[in-house]
Write a protein that holds these residues in place. Structure first.
Motif, short mmCIF file in Angstrom:
data_model
loop_
_atom_site.label_atom_id
_atom_site.label_comp_id
_atom_site.label_asym_id
_atom_site.label_seq_id
_atom_site.Cartn_x
_atom_site.Cartn_y
_atom_site.Cartn_z
N GLY A 74 -12.40 -38.63 20.04
CA GLY A 74 -11.94 -38.18 20.73
C GLY A 74 -12.14 -37.01 18.95
N ALA A 75 -11.43 -37.92 18.22
CA ALA A 75 -10.34 -37.16 16.71
C ALA A 75 -11.27 -37.19 15.64
N MET A 76 -12.83 -37.85 16.13
CA MET A 76 -13.64 -36.92 15.63
C MET A 76 -14.49 -35.91 14.98
N TRP A 77 -13.28 -34.86 16.33
CA TRP A 77 -13.79 -33.60 15.65
C TRP A 77 -14.15 -32.78 14.29
N PHE A 78 -12.91 -33.27 13.94
CA PHE A 78 -12.15 -32.76 12.17
C PHE A 78 -13.24 -33.55 11.27
N VAL A 79 -14.56 -34.44 12.09
CA VAL A 79 -15.63 -34.91 10.61
C VAL A 79 -16.23 -33.53 11.14
N TYR A 80 -16.50 -32.81 12.52
CA TYR A 80 -17.81 -32.31 12.23
C TYR A 80 -17.36 -30.65 11.43
N VAL A 81 -15.98 -30.12 12.01
CA VAL A 81 -15.67 -29.04 11.87
C VAL A 81 -15.48 -29.47 10.65
N LEU A 82 -14.68 -30.40 9.53
CA LEU A 82 -14.68 -30.14 8.17
C LEU A 82 -16.52 -30.15 7.78
N LEU A 83 -17.69 -30.45 7.90
CA LEU A 83 -18.66 -31.09 7.21
C LEU A 83 -18.89 -29.35 6.96
N PHE A 84 -18.31 -28.67 8.46
CA PHE A 84 -19.34 -27.09 8.43
C PHE A 84 -18.55 -26.18 7.83
N ALA A 85 -16.80 -26.22 7.41
CA ALA A 85 -16.18 -26.09 6.61
C ALA A 85 -16.37 -26.04 5.39
N PHE A 86 -17.00 -27.14 5.07
CA PHE A 86 -17.17 -27.03 3.37
C PHE A 86 -18.80 -26.66 3.53
N ILE A 87 -19.54 -26.60 4.50
CA ILE A 87 -21.79 -25.91 4.18
C ILE A 87 -20.34 -23.80 4.45
N GLY A 88 -19.72 -24.22 5.27
CA GLY A 88 -18.98 -22.04 4.80
C GLY A 88 -18.77 -21.65 3.51
N TYR A 89 -17.84 -22.80 3.00
CA TYR A 89 -17.37 -22.75 2.45
C TYR A 89 -17.86 -22.33 1.21
#
Length: 355
Positions: free
Chosen positions: A139-154
């Motif tokens: 369940g806590a792995m949501w963070f990894v996906y969000v971090l990936l998308f945040a880096f790409i968006g940034y």
């Protein structure tokens, strides 16, 4: 000087990942309106701090010059890492039900768990490949996906700002506006798209981390006890007033509170890191920080194994199917789950990961 700062960062991440594990253990403690609750003391800062720390070493000039290489590096670091855990967990889904780790009559996260056919499993794997699916045990792995998308968006915003010669300040303003709109849509209108809505606040925190490392730590020393005291007081006030910043559901008071709590936690725990960096405790925390993703991915597995031991060896009436163990007011059970959540997670790292 750089290596010292990196040492601080590892310890900060180590403290934050311990807080993540603690936050997933349900504890019943007496509460007082004038003091922070156990939950708010953790949830006010731990995940925001992770996003902030992730941006510390981002160099906008390198992102602009090597946009595609930056994004590809993040895909390899985060997306492939997530699949390394998700694919085996999906394949073991039905086995987890047989073990009693899931129950088909008890919802997890408002979802009913059921046994899968081969088609169901194939669809679930397809969703995970598209960053859409989740498995409760991870369940806590949501963070990894969000971090990936945040880096790409940034990276996209940084590249566009670089091409258009937009100053750093205006890029920060754009990120603030995006995070603010996302927050309002969730808090006021109830619009929450998993792994999308919370990407925008994460992008803002990444930029805050970059700004802190580039400008802040040069002007405000990380080992200054006065800054640490102020950071502690600010953090305690926020924890007393608010219940927390729940970035998984994009639920936090506002972006100002989100940023202040993350920055305060960074300075407070960096100060602690500067004092214990060369001690045994500091080295242990640093090791936890360097391997925080492993703990993030597998601490629920550690909880399950702890529950099995309590049931089989000590005949404790522990509900094995619960994702978040409830220890009541027992400190010994709390400590046992915390230890298992951390150290069981690190065993596969010793086998599969690089030391």
């Amino acid at each position: 000087m750089v290596s010292s700062r990196v040492g601080y960062v590892d310890i900060v991440k180590g403290i934050a990942i311990i807080a993540v594990v603690m936050g997933h253990i349900s504890v019943q403690l007496p509460e007082c309106d004038c003091l922070p609750s156990y939950r708010s003391l953790i949830y006010m800062w731990h995940v925001p701090l992770f996003f902030l720390v992730s941006g510390l070493f981002v160099d906008d000039r390198k992102v602009q010059r090597g946009f595609f290489s930056f994004c590809w590096r993040k895909v390899k670091q985060l997306y492939l890492f997530a699949l390394f855990f998700y694919i085996p967990a999906l394949l073991l889904h039905n086995w987890f039900i047989e073990l009693g780790w899931y129950r088909t009559d008890v919802p997890i996260g408002n979802k009913i768990i059921s046994e899968w056919s081969l088609m169901d499993m194939g669809l679930s794997i397809g969703k995970v490949l598209l960053c859409m699916g989740r498995e409760p045990i991870l369940g806590a792995m949501w963070f990894v996906y969000v971090l990936l998308f945040a880096f790409i968006g940034y990276a996209i915003i940084t590249w566009v700002c670089g091409r258009m010669k937009i100053p750093d300040l205006w890029k920060f303003v754009v990120l603030c506006v995006l995070a603010f709109v996302s927050s309002i849509l969730t808090r006021v209108y109830g619009v929450m798209i998993p792994r999308v809505s919370n990407v925008f606040p994460a992008m803002l925190l990444i930029d805050v981390g970059r700004i802190l490392f580039r400008y802040g730590v040069k002007r405000v020393r990380l080992d200054d006890w006065r800054v640490a005291i102020v950071s502690l007081v600010v953090l305690l006030i926020l924890c007393t007033i608010f219940s927390g910043c729940f970035m998984n559901t994009n639920d936090f008071p506002d972006i100002l509170v989100l940023v202040i709590s993350a920055v305060s936690a960074f300075y407070l725990f960096s100060f602690i890191g500067s004092k214990i960096e060369h001690t045994i405790v500091g080295r242990v925390l640093s090791y936890f920080g360097r391997n925080s993703f492993w703990i993030m991915a597998l601490h629920f597995v550690g909880f399950k194994i702890c529950s099995l031991i309590l049931i089989c060896l000590f005949h404790q009436p522990v509900p094995l199917y619960m994702l978040n163990p409830d220890v009541g007011n027992s400190f010994s059970l709390w400590l046992m789950y915390l230890i298992f959540g951390i150290f069981i997670s690190l065993l596969p790292k010793l086998v599969f990961g690089k030391r």
